[in-house]
Design a protein around this motif. Structure first.
Motif, PDB file in Angstrom:
ATOM      1  N   ILE A   3       0.835  -1.200   0.000  1.00 27.00           N
ATOM      2  CA  ILE A   3       0.000   0.000   0.000  1.00 27.00           C
ATOM      3  C   ILE A   3       0.870   1.251   0.000  1.00 27.00           C
ATOM      4  N   LYS A   4       0.529   2.164  -0.917  1.00 26.59           N
ATOM      5  CA  LYS A   4       1.231   3.440  -1.007  1.00 26.59           C
ATOM      6  C   LYS A   4       0.209   4.549  -0.844  1.00 26.59           C
ATOM      7  N   LEU A   5       0.520   5.477   0.054  1.00 25.42           N
ATOM      8  CA  LEU A   5      -0.340   6.632   0.292  1.00 25.42           C
ATOM      9  C   LEU A   5       0.401   7.883  -0.163  1.00 25.42           C
ATOM     10  N   TYR A   6      -0.094   8.473  -1.237  1.00 26.03           N
ATOM     11  CA  TYR A   6       0.467   9.737  -1.697  1.00 26.03           C
ATOM     12  C   TYR A   6      -0.188  10.845  -0.885  1.00 26.03           C
ATOM     13  N   SER A  31      -4.008  -1.818  11.500  1.00 25.97           N
ATOM     14  CA  SER A  31      -2.676  -2.429  11.396  1.00 25.97           C
ATOM     15  C   SER A  31      -2.307  -2.772   9.956  1.00 25.97           C
ATOM     16  N   ILE A  32      -2.697  -1.892   9.036  1.00 27.24           N
ATOM     17  CA  ILE A  32      -2.348  -2.067   7.619  1.00 27.24           C
ATOM     18  C   ILE A  32      -1.062  -1.283   7.369  1.00 27.24           C
ATOM     19  N   GLN A  33      -0.037  -1.986   6.926  1.00 35.08           N
ATOM     20  CA  GLN A  33       1.231  -1.325   6.643  1.00 35.08           C
ATOM     21  C   GLN A  33       1.124  -0.570   5.326  1.00 35.08           C
ATOM     22  N   TYR A  34       1.789   0.572   5.276  1.00 34.99           N
ATOM     23  CA  TYR A  34       1.741   1.406   4.078  1.00 34.99           C
ATOM     24  C   TYR A  34       3.010   2.231   3.984  1.00 34.99           C
ATOM     25  N   GLU A  35       3.258   2.708   2.787  1.00 37.68           N
ATOM     26  CA  GLU A  35       4.399   3.590   2.525  1.00 37.68           C
ATOM     27  C   GLU A  35       3.854   4.982   2.244  1.00 37.68           C
ATOM     28  N   LEU A  36       4.391   5.981   2.931  1.00 34.18           N
ATOM     29  CA  LEU A  36       4.007   7.362   2.683  1.00 34.18           C
ATOM     30  C   LEU A  36       4.894   7.947   1.593  1.00 34.18           C
ATOM     31  N   ILE A  37       4.275   8.566   0.599  1.00 35.51           N
ATOM     32  CA  ILE A  37       5.022   9.221  -0.474  1.00 35.51           C
ATOM     33  C   ILE A  37       4.602  10.687  -0.480  1.00 35.51           C
ATOM     34  N   ASP A  38       5.542  11.552  -0.100  1.00 36.12           N
ATOM     35  CA  ASP A  38       5.274  12.986   0.036  1.00 36.12           C
ATOM     36  C   ASP A  38       5.479  13.679  -1.300  1.00 36.12           C
ATOM     37  N   ILE A  39       4.372  14.114  -1.928  1.00 31.96           N
ATOM     38  CA  ILE A  39       4.481  14.740  -3.245  1.00 31.96           C
ATOM     39  C   ILE A  39       5.038  16.160  -3.175  1.00 31.96           C
ATOM     40  N   SER A  40       5.153  16.731  -1.975  1.00 32.37           N
ATOM     41  CA  SER A  40       5.696  18.090  -1.872  1.00 32.37           C
ATOM     42  C   SER A  40       7.209  18.106  -2.061  1.00 32.37           C
ATOM     43  N   VAL A  41       7.820  16.932  -2.061  1.00 34.88           N
ATOM     44  CA  VAL A  41       9.273  16.830  -2.249  1.00 34.88           C
ATOM     45  C   VAL A  41       9.662  17.238  -3.668  1.00 34.88           C
ATOM     46  N   GLY A  42       8.794  16.917  -4.634  1.00 36.08           N
ATOM     47  CA  GLY A  42       9.108  17.280  -6.007  1.00 36.08           C
ATOM     48  C   GLY A  42       7.910  17.114  -6.920  1.00 36.08           C
ATOM     49  N   GLY A  43       7.851  17.952  -7.938  1.00 29.97           N
ATOM     50  CA  GLY A  43       6.742  17.918  -8.882  1.00 29.97           C
ATOM     51  C   GLY A  43       6.604  16.597  -9.609  1.00 29.97           C
ATOM     52  N   ASP A  55      -5.897  10.919 -13.422  1.00 33.45           N
ATOM     53  CA  ASP A  55      -6.608  12.178 -13.206  1.00 33.45           C
ATOM     54  C   ASP A  55      -5.591  13.313 -13.117  1.00 33.45           C
ATOM     55  N   PRO A  56      -5.540  14.188 -14.135  1.00 31.41           N
ATOM     56  CA  PRO A  56      -4.536  15.257 -14.141  1.00 31.41           C
ATOM     57  C   PRO A  56      -4.739  16.305 -13.050  1.00 31.41           C
ATOM     58  N   THR A  57      -5.871  16.258 -12.339  1.00 31.30           N
ATOM     59  CA  THR A  57      -6.120  17.236 -11.282  1.00 31.30           C
ATOM     60  C   THR A  57      -6.206  16.575  -9.905  1.00 31.30           C
ATOM     61  N   ALA A  58      -5.806  15.308  -9.793  1.00 31.72           N
ATOM     62  CA  ALA A  58      -5.901  14.580  -8.517  1.00 31.72           C
ATOM     63  C   ALA A  58      -5.084  15.276  -7.438  1.00 31.72           C
ATOM     64  N   VAL A  59      -5.666  15.325  -6.236  1.00 35.72           N
ATOM     65  CA  VAL A  59      -4.971  15.888  -5.077  1.00 35.72           C
ATOM     66  C   VAL A  59      -4.895  14.824  -3.991  1.00 35.72           C
ATOM     67  N   PRO A  60      -3.904  14.931  -3.111  1.00 40.81           N
ATOM     68  CA  PRO A  60      -3.772  13.949  -2.034  1.00 40.81           C
ATOM     69  C   PRO A  60      -4.968  14.035  -1.084  1.00 40.81           C
ATOM     70  N   PRO A  61      -5.240  12.972  -0.368  1.00 36.86           N
ATOM     71  CA  PRO A  61      -4.560  11.678  -0.393  1.00 36.86           C
ATOM     72  C   PRO A  61      -5.085  10.776  -1.508  1.00 36.86           C
ATOM     73  N   GLN A  62      -4.175   9.995  -2.088  1.00 41.35           N
ATOM     74  CA  GLN A  62      -4.492   9.004  -3.107  1.00 41.35           C
ATOM     75  C   GLN A  62      -3.865   7.684  -2.673  1.00 41.35           C
ATOM     76  N   LEU A  63      -4.603   6.600  -2.825  1.00 35.46           N
ATOM     77  CA  LEU A  63      -4.149   5.288  -2.355  1.00 35.46           C
ATOM     78  C   LEU A  63      -3.919   4.335  -3.518  1.00 35.46           C
ATOM     79  N   PHE A  64      -2.834   3.562  -3.402  1.00 36.91           N
ATOM     80  CA  PHE A  64      -2.471   2.580  -4.410  1.00 36.91           C
ATOM     81  C   PHE A  64      -2.030   1.293  -3.727  1.00 36.91           C
ATOM     82  N   ASN A  65      -2.203   0.174  -4.419  1.00 43.22           N
ATOM     83  CA  ASN A  65      -1.599  -1.088  -4.006  1.00 43.22           C
ATOM     84  C   ASN A  65      -0.524  -1.339  -5.056  1.00 43.22           C
TER      85      ASN A  65
END
Length: 92
Positions: A3-6, A31-43, A55-65
């Protein structure tokens, strides 16, 4: 990790902040493990999130497996209400 959480650490939006906090709180409570991905680090990370979400206008939070799109906060919230979070995250 599956799981990745943007999310973003830099936002003026209270809505985004509260939605991100809610997702993290619920994932932790289940107790679901996930990875945080901070989009503010870079465009490029923001663009990656939007491309993966389709979605070209998607904003956080967005979830992926891994690279498979699960959904945004509203979709996650509906899964929480229906008690189908594991299915939503493609874990079941």
């Amino acid at each position: 990790m599956g799981i990745k959480l943007y999310y973003t650490t830099v936002t003026a939006s209270r809505t985004v902040k509260s939605q991100q906090a809610a997702v993290i709180r619920i994932l932790d409570s289940k107790s679901i493990q996930y990875e945080l991905i901070d989009i503010s680090v870079g465009g490029e990370l923001r663009d990656e999130m939007r491309n993966k979400a389709g979605d070209p206008t998607a904003v956080p939070p967005q979830l992926f497996n891994e690279d498979q799109y699960c959904g945004n906060y509203e979709m996650f919230s509906e899964a929480v209400e229906a008690d189908t979070v594991e299915q939503f995250l493609k874990l079941a």
